[in-house]
Design a protein around this motif. Structure first.
Motif, mmCIF file in Angstrom:
data_model
loop_
_atom_site.group_PDB
_atom_site.id
_atom_site.type_symbol
_atom_site.label_atom_id
_atom_site.label_comp_id
_atom_site.label_asym_id
_atom_site.label_seq_id
_atom_site.Cartn_x
_atom_site.Cartn_y
_atom_site.Cartn_z
ATOM 1 N N HIS A 116 -11.829 -51.128 -128.976
ATOM 2 C CA HIS A 116 -12.419 -52.682 -128.975
ATOM 3 C C HIS A 116 -13.356 -53.267 -128.124
ATOM 4 C CE1 HIS A 116 -12.177 -56.588 -130.710
ATOM 5 N NE2 HIS A 116 -11.956 -56.963 -129.361
ATOM 6 N N LEU A 117 -13.584 -52.671 -126.823
ATOM 7 C CA LEU A 117 -14.421 -53.012 -126.018
ATOM 8 C C LEU A 117 -16.091 -52.336 -126.585
ATOM 9 C CD1 LEU A 117 -12.103 -53.166 -124.067
ATOM 10 C CD2 LEU A 117 -13.541 -52.661 -122.043
ATOM 11 N N GLN A 118 -15.945 -51.123 -127.172
ATOM 12 C CA GLN A 118 -16.998 -50.496 -127.710
ATOM 13 C C GLN A 118 -17.572 -51.347 -128.839
ATOM 14 O OE1 GLN A 118 -19.223 -48.143 -126.458
ATOM 15 N NE2 GLN A 118 -20.451 -48.512 -128.279
ATOM 16 N N ASP A 119 -16.753 -51.905 -129.697
ATOM 17 C CA ASP A 119 -17.026 -52.618 -130.836
ATOM 18 C C ASP A 119 -17.433 -54.003 -130.347
ATOM 19 O OD1 ASP A 119 -15.912 -50.679 -132.334
ATOM 20 O OD2 ASP A 119 -13.835 -51.705 -132.776
ATOM 21 N N VAL A 120 -17.029 -54.544 -129.315
ATOM 22 C CA VAL A 120 -17.697 -55.912 -128.637
ATOM 23 C C VAL A 120 -19.222 -55.560 -128.421
ATOM 24 C CG1 VAL A 120 -17.686 -57.523 -126.768
ATOM 25 C CG2 VAL A 120 -15.269 -56.839 -127.889
ATOM 26 N N TYR A 121 -19.354 -54.238 -127.540
ATOM 27 C CA TYR A 121 -20.895 -54.272 -127.198
ATOM 28 C C TYR A 121 -21.648 -53.728 -128.361
ATOM 29 C CZ TYR A 121 -24.583 -51.931 -124.949
ATOM 30 O OH TYR A 121 -25.893 -51.687 -124.632
ATOM 31 N N VAL A 147 -34.212 -55.629 -109.550
ATOM 32 C CA VAL A 147 -33.375 -56.313 -110.473
ATOM 33 C C VAL A 147 -31.834 -56.171 -110.069
ATOM 34 C CG1 VAL A 147 -32.697 -57.009 -112.694
ATOM 35 C CG2 VAL A 147 -35.045 -56.199 -112.141
ATOM 36 N N LEU A 148 -31.117 -57.204 -109.935
ATOM 37 C CA LEU A 148 -29.707 -57.116 -109.436
ATOM 38 C C LEU A 148 -28.700 -58.003 -110.639
ATOM 39 C CD1 LEU A 148 -27.327 -56.907 -107.703
ATOM 40 C CD2 LEU A 148 -28.040 -58.877 -106.648
ATOM 41 N N LEU A 149 -27.865 -56.936 -111.187
ATOM 42 C CA LEU A 149 -27.024 -57.954 -112.050
ATOM 43 C C LEU A 149 -25.515 -58.060 -111.446
ATOM 44 C CD1 LEU A 149 -26.201 -58.679 -115.140
ATOM 45 C CD2 LEU A 149 -25.792 -56.203 -115.690
ATOM 46 N N VAL A 150 -25.255 -58.998 -111.382
ATOM 47 C CA VAL A 150 -23.988 -59.307 -110.600
ATOM 48 C C VAL A 150 -22.901 -60.208 -111.201
ATOM 49 C CG1 VAL A 150 -24.917 -61.152 -109.182
ATOM 50 C CG2 VAL A 150 -23.045 -60.015 -108.403
ATOM 51 N N PHE A 170 -19.381 -53.167 -119.426
ATOM 52 C CA PHE A 170 -20.574 -53.941 -119.971
ATOM 53 C C PHE A 170 -21.764 -53.867 -119.283
ATOM 54 C CE2 PHE A 170 -16.737 -55.799 -122.008
ATOM 55 C CZ PHE A 170 -16.943 -55.252 -123.688
ATOM 56 N N THR A 171 -21.485 -54.127 -117.975
ATOM 57 C CA THR A 171 -22.555 -54.178 -116.863
ATOM 58 C C THR A 171 -23.203 -52.636 -116.697
ATOM 59 O OG1 THR A 171 -21.279 -53.611 -114.896
ATOM 60 C CG2 THR A 171 -21.883 -56.001 -115.516
ATOM 61 N N ASP A 172 -22.797 -51.508 -116.854
ATOM 62 C CA ASP A 172 -23.192 -50.271 -116.898
ATOM 63 C C ASP A 172 -24.135 -50.179 -118.124
ATOM 64 O OD1 ASP A 172 -21.573 -49.713 -114.426
ATOM 65 O OD2 ASP A 172 -20.462 -48.265 -115.469
ATOM 66 N N ARG A 173 -23.786 -50.412 -119.182
ATOM 67 C CA ARG A 173 -24.351 -50.438 -120.398
ATOM 68 C C ARG A 173 -25.778 -51.331 -120.385
ATOM 69 N NH1 ARG A 173 -19.593 -48.631 -121.016
ATOM 70 N NH2 ARG A 173 -19.068 -47.063 -122.885
ATOM 71 N N ILE A 174 -25.610 -52.448 -119.792
ATOM 72 C CA ILE A 174 -26.959 -53.135 -119.850
ATOM 73 C C ILE A 174 -27.885 -52.883 -118.555
ATOM 74 C CG2 ILE A 174 -27.781 -55.792 -119.032
ATOM 75 C CD1 ILE A 174 -26.456 -55.392 -121.708
ATOM 76 N N ARG A 175 -27.281 -52.192 -117.653
ATOM 77 C CA ARG A 175 -27.932 -51.683 -116.464
ATOM 78 C C ARG A 175 -28.982 -50.528 -117.167
ATOM 79 N NH1 ARG A 175 -24.467 -47.961 -113.393
ATOM 80 N NH2 ARG A 175 -24.596 -46.552 -115.108
ATOM 81 N N ILE A 185 -31.756 -51.734 -114.968
ATOM 82 C CA ILE A 185 -31.556 -52.582 -113.758
ATOM 83 C C ILE A 185 -31.269 -51.512 -112.353
ATOM 84 C CG2 ILE A 185 -29.852 -53.977 -112.898
ATOM 85 C CD1 ILE A 185 -29.949 -55.342 -115.552
ATOM 86 N N ASP A 186 -31.664 -52.158 -111.353
ATOM 87 C CA ASP A 186 -31.501 -51.320 -110.181
ATOM 88 C C ASP A 186 -30.031 -51.214 -109.462
ATOM 89 O OD1 ASP A 186 -34.555 -50.560 -109.504
ATOM 90 O OD2 ASP A 186 -34.572 -52.830 -110.052
ATOM 91 N N PHE A 187 -29.479 -52.473 -109.353
ATOM 92 C CA PHE A 187 -28.176 -52.635 -108.773
ATOM 93 C C PHE A 187 -27.330 -53.514 -109.484
ATOM 94 C CE2 PHE A 187 -31.915 -53.398 -105.720
ATOM 95 C CZ PHE A 187 -31.680 -52.308 -104.831
ATOM 96 N N THR A 188 -26.001 -53.055 -109.323
ATOM 97 C CA THR A 188 -25.026 -53.817 -110.156
ATOM 98 C C THR A 188 -23.835 -54.299 -109.349
ATOM 99 O OG1 THR A 188 -23.847 -51.930 -111.347
ATOM 100 C CG2 THR A 188 -25.749 -52.969 -112.281
#
Length: 237
Positions: A88-93, A117-120, A127-132, A137-140
């Motif tokens: 379901h998480l994959q479906d949301v993404y 770029v930092l994503l915090v 989700f943050t790993d996929r957006i990174r 993106i450099d840091f999360t």
């Protein structure tokens, strides 16, 4: 300091700043949910458990600053996700999550200017790993959902830096990243929409509220109330 000034429709300078350029900055930090992306991921995950309305009400109160203990509110919401499948998480993404308008352009402009770029996020690494990876993106920093047999357990996994990425952890991560880069926090931009973004926004040289809660709009230096994230480029020459 001057009174808030709308320099163009939906773009408000809350506090006076001299003319600024992207070249004045070395780092830009983004919140994820409802800032860099269009949804609150925890709410969409909760839909699979039939608890979206309940979870979304807690999220809204937390983002408005009406819940003092963000960690407790997140634990409460995550507990309601117990039993939801990782699929379901994959479906949301794949089907619900989109970058907010202008996200690609703003990130690309910052990267072209030599900024990191930092994503915090108070959200989740799924989700943050996929957006990174999608945006380079450099840091999360974000939270890890515990999984057993392909389903969420309703808990989160402690990490080497701590248990939950709340407002204080966002602030620490911004300062830690600046220290790692050898720059002053005044050379950082921070963008967010919720109350848990205020600690990091308060440290940055430029703070920007994006379609934000009233408390955040009032405290940010720049408020983008309509249009995309790339409207920040209208005040950064």
């Amino acid at each position: 300091m001057t009174s808030p000034k709308e320099i163009s429709p939906g773009l408000v300078i809350q506090r006076f700043t001299p003319p600024l350029a992207l070249a004045d900055f070395r780092l830009i930090a983004f919140d994820m949910d409802s800032t860099l992306i269009n949804i609150e991921c925890v709410d969409e995950i909760a839909a699979a458990a039939g608890r979206k309305e309940e979870v979304a009400a807690i999220t809204e109160a937390a983002m408005r600053g009406e819940i003092a203990d963000y960690k407790a509110s997140l634990r409460q919401r995550v507990a309601l996700l117990k039993g939801v499948s990782v699929q379901h998480l994959q479906d949301v993404y794949a089907n619900r999550l989109q970058l907010n308008p202008g996200a690609d352009r703003l990130v690309a402009a910052c990267q072209a200017a030599g900024m990191k770029v930092l994503l915090v996020s108070g959200g989740f690494t799924f989700f943050t790993d996929r957006i990174r990876d999608r945006l380079g993106i450099d840091f999360t920093r974000s939270n890890v959902l515990a999984v057993e047999d392909g389903k969420l357990t309703g808990k989160m996994v402690d990490q080497p830096w701590g248990d939950i990425c709340d407002g204080d952890e966002k602030r620490r991560m911004l300062l830690e990243t600046c220290e790692r880069m050898g720059i002053s926090p005044r050379q950082a931009i921070a963008m967010g929409d919720g109350a848990n973004d205020l600690p990091m926004m308060g440290e940055a040289g430029l703070s920007a509220a994006y379609h934000a809660k009233p408390k955040v709009r009032e405290q940010a230096m720049v408020a983008i109330n309509s249009g995309g994230l790339d409207r920040l480029l209208e005040v950064l020459r």
